[in-house]
Design a protein around this motif. Structure first.
Motif, PDB file in Angstrom:
ATOM      1  N   PHE A  94       0.810  -1.233   0.000  1.00 48.02           N
ATOM      2  CA  PHE A  94       0.000   0.000   0.000  1.00 48.02           C
ATOM      3  C   PHE A  94       0.840   1.279   0.000  1.00 48.02           C
ATOM      4  CE2 PHE A  94      -3.269  -2.627   2.535  1.00 48.02           C
ATOM      5  CZ  PHE A  94      -3.788  -3.179   1.381  1.00 48.02           C
ATOM      6  N   GLY A  95       1.878   1.294  -0.799  1.00 50.14           N
ATOM      7  CA  GLY A  95       2.648   2.521  -0.968  1.00 50.14           C
ATOM      8  C   GLY A  95       3.844   2.673  -0.051  1.00 50.14           C
ATOM      9  N   THR A  96       4.197   1.659   0.685  1.00 49.74           N
ATOM     10  CA  THR A  96       5.376   1.737   1.535  1.00 49.74           C
ATOM     11  C   THR A  96       6.307   0.576   1.214  1.00 49.74           C
ATOM     12  OG1 THR A  96       6.150   2.130   3.789  1.00 49.74           O
ATOM     13  CG2 THR A  96       4.479   0.427   3.496  1.00 49.74           C
ATOM     14  N   PHE A  97       7.492   0.599   1.795  1.00 52.33           N
ATOM     15  CA  PHE A  97       8.492  -0.431   1.548  1.00 52.33           C
ATOM     16  C   PHE A  97       8.387  -1.548   2.581  1.00 52.33           C
ATOM     17  CE2 PHE A  97      10.328   3.473  -0.190  1.00 52.33           C
ATOM     18  CZ  PHE A  97      10.560   3.062  -1.496  1.00 52.33           C
ATOM     19  N   ALA A  98       8.820  -2.730   2.185  1.00 51.26           N
ATOM     20  CA  ALA A  98       8.726  -3.913   3.052  1.00 51.26           C
ATOM     21  C   ALA A  98       9.486  -3.721   4.362  1.00 51.26           C
ATOM     22  CB  ALA A  98       9.250  -5.144   2.322  1.00 51.26           C
ATOM     23  N   GLU A  99      10.607  -3.037   4.332  1.00 43.55           N
ATOM     24  CA  GLU A  99      11.399  -2.873   5.562  1.00 43.55           C
ATOM     25  C   GLU A  99      10.733  -1.954   6.590  1.00 43.55           C
ATOM     26  OE1 GLU A  99      13.276  -0.031   2.517  1.00 43.55           O
ATOM     27  OE2 GLU A  99      12.799  -2.161   2.520  1.00 43.55           O
ATOM     28  N   ARG A 100       9.723  -1.218   6.190  1.00 40.23           N
ATOM     29  CA  ARG A 100       8.993  -0.345   7.120  1.00 40.23           C
ATOM     30  C   ARG A 100       7.782  -1.028   7.753  1.00 40.23           C
ATOM     31  NH1 ARG A 100       8.914   5.615   4.315  1.00 40.23           N
ATOM     32  NH2 ARG A 100      11.161   5.823   4.173  1.00 40.23           N
ATOM     33  N   VAL A 101       7.328  -2.126   7.175  1.00 44.72           N
ATOM     34  CA  VAL A 101       6.126  -2.804   7.643  1.00 44.72           C
ATOM     35  C   VAL A 101       6.404  -3.506   8.971  1.00 44.72           C
ATOM     36  CG1 VAL A 101       4.437  -4.603   7.114  1.00 44.72           C
ATOM     37  CG2 VAL A 101       5.264  -3.097   5.303  1.00 44.72           C
ATOM     38  N   VAL A 102       5.567  -3.216   9.979  1.00 43.51           N
ATOM     39  CA  VAL A 102       5.705  -3.868  11.282  1.00 43.51           C
ATOM     40  C   VAL A 102       4.579  -4.869  11.530  1.00 43.51           C
ATOM     41  CG1 VAL A 102       7.036  -1.998  12.318  1.00 43.51           C
ATOM     42  CG2 VAL A 102       4.553  -1.991  12.528  1.00 43.51           C
ATOM     43  N   LEU A 103       3.479  -4.760  10.784  1.00 43.41           N
ATOM     44  CA  LEU A 103       2.376  -5.708  10.908  1.00 43.41           C
ATOM     45  C   LEU A 103       1.598  -5.739   9.601  1.00 43.41           C
ATOM     46  CD1 LEU A 103       0.655  -7.562  12.822  1.00 43.41           C
ATOM     47  CD2 LEU A 103      -0.767  -5.564  13.205  1.00 43.41           C
ATOM     48  N   SER A 104       1.326  -6.949   9.140  1.00 43.14           N
ATOM     49  CA  SER A 104       0.483  -7.110   7.954  1.00 43.14           C
ATOM     50  C   SER A 104      -0.607  -8.123   8.295  1.00 43.14           C
ATOM     51  CB  SER A 104       1.302  -7.575   6.757  1.00 43.14           C
ATOM     52  OG  SER A 104       1.980  -8.775   7.055  1.00 43.14           O
ATOM     53  N   ILE A 105      -1.832  -7.734   7.998  1.00 43.50           N
ATOM     54  CA  ILE A 105      -2.985  -8.598   8.259  1.00 43.50           C
ATOM     55  C   ILE A 105      -3.595  -8.967   6.911  1.00 43.50           C
ATOM     56  CG2 ILE A 105      -5.203  -8.812   9.422  1.00 43.50           C
ATOM     57  CD1 ILE A 105      -4.326  -6.586  11.318  1.00 43.50           C
ATOM     58  N   PRO A 106      -3.626 -10.263   6.584  1.00 43.98           N
ATOM     59  CA  PRO A 106      -4.226 -10.675   5.315  1.00 43.98           C
ATOM     60  C   PRO A 106      -5.680 -10.221   5.199  1.00 43.98           C
ATOM     61  CG  PRO A 106      -2.997 -12.481   6.287  1.00 43.98           C
ATOM     62  CD  PRO A 106      -3.052 -11.388   7.319  1.00 43.98           C
ATOM     63  N   LEU A 107      -6.118 -10.050   3.986  1.00 42.87           N
ATOM     64  CA  LEU A 107      -7.470  -9.547   3.715  1.00 42.87           C
ATOM     65  C   LEU A 107      -8.537 -10.392   4.391  1.00 42.87           C
ATOM     66  CD1 LEU A 107      -8.982  -7.349   2.150  1.00 42.87           C
ATOM     67  CD2 LEU A 107      -9.041  -8.892   0.198  1.00 42.87           C
ATOM     68  N   GLU A 108      -8.417 -11.706   4.295  1.00 44.42           N
ATOM     69  CA  GLU A 108      -9.424 -12.586   4.899  1.00 44.42           C
ATOM     70  C   GLU A 108      -9.455 -12.429   6.417  1.00 44.42           C
ATOM     71  OE1 GLU A 108      -6.752 -14.166   3.040  1.00 44.42           O
ATOM     72  OE2 GLU A 108      -7.850 -13.589   1.255  1.00 44.42           O
ATOM     73  N   ASP A 109      -8.261 -12.341   7.022  1.00 39.78           N
ATOM     74  CA  ASP A 109      -8.183 -12.211   8.481  1.00 39.78           C
ATOM     75  C   ASP A 109      -8.727 -10.870   8.967  1.00 39.78           C
ATOM     76  OD1 ASP A 109      -7.045 -14.687   8.473  1.00 39.78           O
ATOM     77  OD2 ASP A 109      -5.020 -14.005   8.992  1.00 39.78           O
ATOM     78  N   SER A 110      -8.537  -9.819   8.194  1.00 38.32           N
ATOM     79  CA  SER A 110      -8.980  -8.491   8.628  1.00 38.32           C
ATOM     80  C   SER A 110     -10.497  -8.371   8.657  1.00 38.32           C
ATOM     81  CB  SER A 110      -8.376  -7.401   7.743  1.00 38.32           C
ATOM     82  OG  SER A 110      -8.724  -7.600   6.402  1.00 38.32           O
ATOM     83  N   ARG A 111     -11.179  -9.322   8.048  1.00 41.50           N
ATOM     84  CA  ARG A 111     -12.641  -9.340   8.079  1.00 41.50           C
ATOM     85  C   ARG A 111     -13.183 -10.090   9.287  1.00 41.50           C
ATOM     86  NH1 ARG A 111     -12.511 -10.728   1.837  1.00 41.50           N
ATOM     87  NH2 ARG A 111     -12.660  -8.627   0.999  1.00 41.50           N
ATOM     88  N   LEU A 112     -12.338 -10.816   9.998  1.00 42.90           N
ATOM     89  CA  LEU A 112     -12.778 -11.641  11.122  1.00 42.90           C
ATOM     90  C   LEU A 112     -13.082 -10.804  12.363  1.00 42.90           C
ATOM     91  CD1 LEU A 112     -10.221 -14.581  10.831  1.00 42.90           C
ATOM     92  CD2 LEU A 112     -12.602 -14.538  10.051  1.00 42.90           C
ATOM     93  N   GLU A 113     -14.125 -11.172  13.050  1.00 42.91           N
ATOM     94  CA  GLU A 113     -14.540 -10.454  14.254  1.00 42.91           C
ATOM     95  C   GLU A 113     -13.485 -10.561  15.358  1.00 42.91           C
ATOM     96  OE1 GLU A 113     -18.210 -10.638  17.402  1.00 42.91           O
ATOM     97  OE2 GLU A 113     -18.614 -11.173  15.314  1.00 42.91           O
ATOM     98  N   ASP A 114     -12.839 -11.715  15.454  1.00 41.77           N
ATOM     99  CA  ASP A 114     -11.802 -11.926  16.470  1.00 41.77           C
ATOM    100  C   ASP A 114     -10.642 -10.939  16.292  1.00 41.77           C
ATOM    101  OD1 ASP A 114     -10.397 -13.302  18.606  1.00 41.77           O
ATOM    102  OD2 ASP A 114      -9.116 -14.141  17.012  1.00 41.77           O
ATOM    103  N   ILE A 115     -10.229 -10.728  15.064  1.00 43.83           N
ATOM    104  CA  ILE A 115      -9.136  -9.791  14.773  1.00 43.83           C
ATOM    105  C   ILE A 115      -9.580  -8.369  15.102  1.00 43.83           C
ATOM    106  CG2 ILE A 115      -7.611  -8.895  12.982  1.00 43.83           C
ATOM    107  CD1 ILE A 115      -7.144 -11.876  13.790  1.00 43.83           C
ATOM    108  N   GLN A 116     -10.809  -8.043  14.783  1.00 39.21           N
ATOM    109  CA  GLN A 116     -11.313  -6.700  15.076  1.00 39.21           C
ATOM    110  C   GLN A 116     -11.339  -6.446  16.580  1.00 39.21           C
ATOM    111  OE1 GLN A 116     -15.047  -6.385  13.004  1.00 39.21           O
ATOM    112  NE2 GLN A 116     -14.057  -6.291  11.004  1.00 39.21           N
ATOM    113  N   LYS A 117     -11.689  -7.464  17.355  1.00 39.07           N
ATOM    114  CA  LYS A 117     -11.706  -7.307  18.812  1.00 39.07           C
ATOM    115  C   LYS A 117     -10.306  -7.101  19.361  1.00 39.07           C
ATOM    116  CE  LYS A 117     -15.838 -10.069  19.687  1.00 39.07           C
ATOM    117  NZ  LYS A 117     -16.347 -11.333  20.238  1.00 39.07           N
ATOM    118  N   ARG A 118      -9.317  -7.737  18.752  1.00 38.00           N
ATOM    119  CA  ARG A 118      -7.933  -7.669  19.234  1.00 38.00           C
ATOM    120  C   ARG A 118      -7.151  -6.482  18.679  1.00 38.00           C
ATOM    121  NH1 ARG A 118      -5.389 -12.780  17.209  1.00 38.00           N
ATOM    122  NH2 ARG A 118      -3.566 -11.931  18.247  1.00 38.00           N
ATOM    123  N   PHE A 119      -7.665  -5.833  17.633  1.00 35.77           N
ATOM    124  CA  PHE A 119      -6.892  -4.814  16.928  1.00 35.77           C
ATOM    125  C   PHE A 119      -6.484  -3.650  17.823  1.00 35.77           C
ATOM    126  CE2 PHE A 119      -6.394  -1.181  13.980  1.00 35.77           C
ATOM    127  CZ  PHE A 119      -5.330  -1.688  13.241  1.00 35.77           C
TER     128      PHE A 119
END
Length: 150
Positions: free
Chosen positions: A27-52
């Protein structure tokens, strides 16, 4: 040969970014700057939303100046949800819609400097605790119920 042709076409069409494929992926940044990536399927899960909220708080404690990039492939309600949490915690949040971007991620959290996180996937950074499954009590047979034997 195809790489050379694609690079020539990108240069001819005005692509002036360093490593544009990597930037499209994150999404417009470099890999070395990324500290967390959430896959598209996981970001739709209610459990992930509760923990975010807790996850982002923990990351804010480790890194300075974090930004949250949100995929346009998420529903509008999910986009607003993640954006609201990020802004409440003082992080910049952006919904990134880039042409030709085919990113498998729903959420990218990145720093403004190189952090070089080995594996920024959510499942590696914040694994879920497996709930211990209790064994179901042994079912009693018909005769034991009939004669009330344990």
């Amino acid at each position: 040969m195809a790489d050379l042709e694609s690079k020539v076409l990108q240069a001819a069409t005005g692509e002036k970014r360093l490593n544009p494929d990597e930037q499209r992926l994150y999404f417009g940044t470099f890999a070395e700057r990324v500290v967390l990536s959430i896959p598209l399927e996981d970001s739709r899960l209610e459990d992930i939303q509760k923990r975010f909220n807790d996850i982002l708080k923990e990351l804010n404690g480790k890194y300075d100046t974090l930004s949250v990039k949100i995929s346009p492939k998420l529903s509008v309600s999910n986009q607003v949800f993640y954006m609201k949490i990020a802004q409440e915690l003082g992080n910049q949040a952006t919904i990134v819609d880039e042409k030709n971007a085919q990113s498998p991620y729903g959420i990218i959290v990145h720093s403004n400097q190189a952090e070089n996180v080995d594996n920024p996937l959510l499942s590696e950074q914040f694994p879920t605790q497996q709930k211990e499954t209790k064994e179901a009590p042994a079912k009693k047979g018909f005769l034991s119920k009939l004669f009330k034997k344990n």
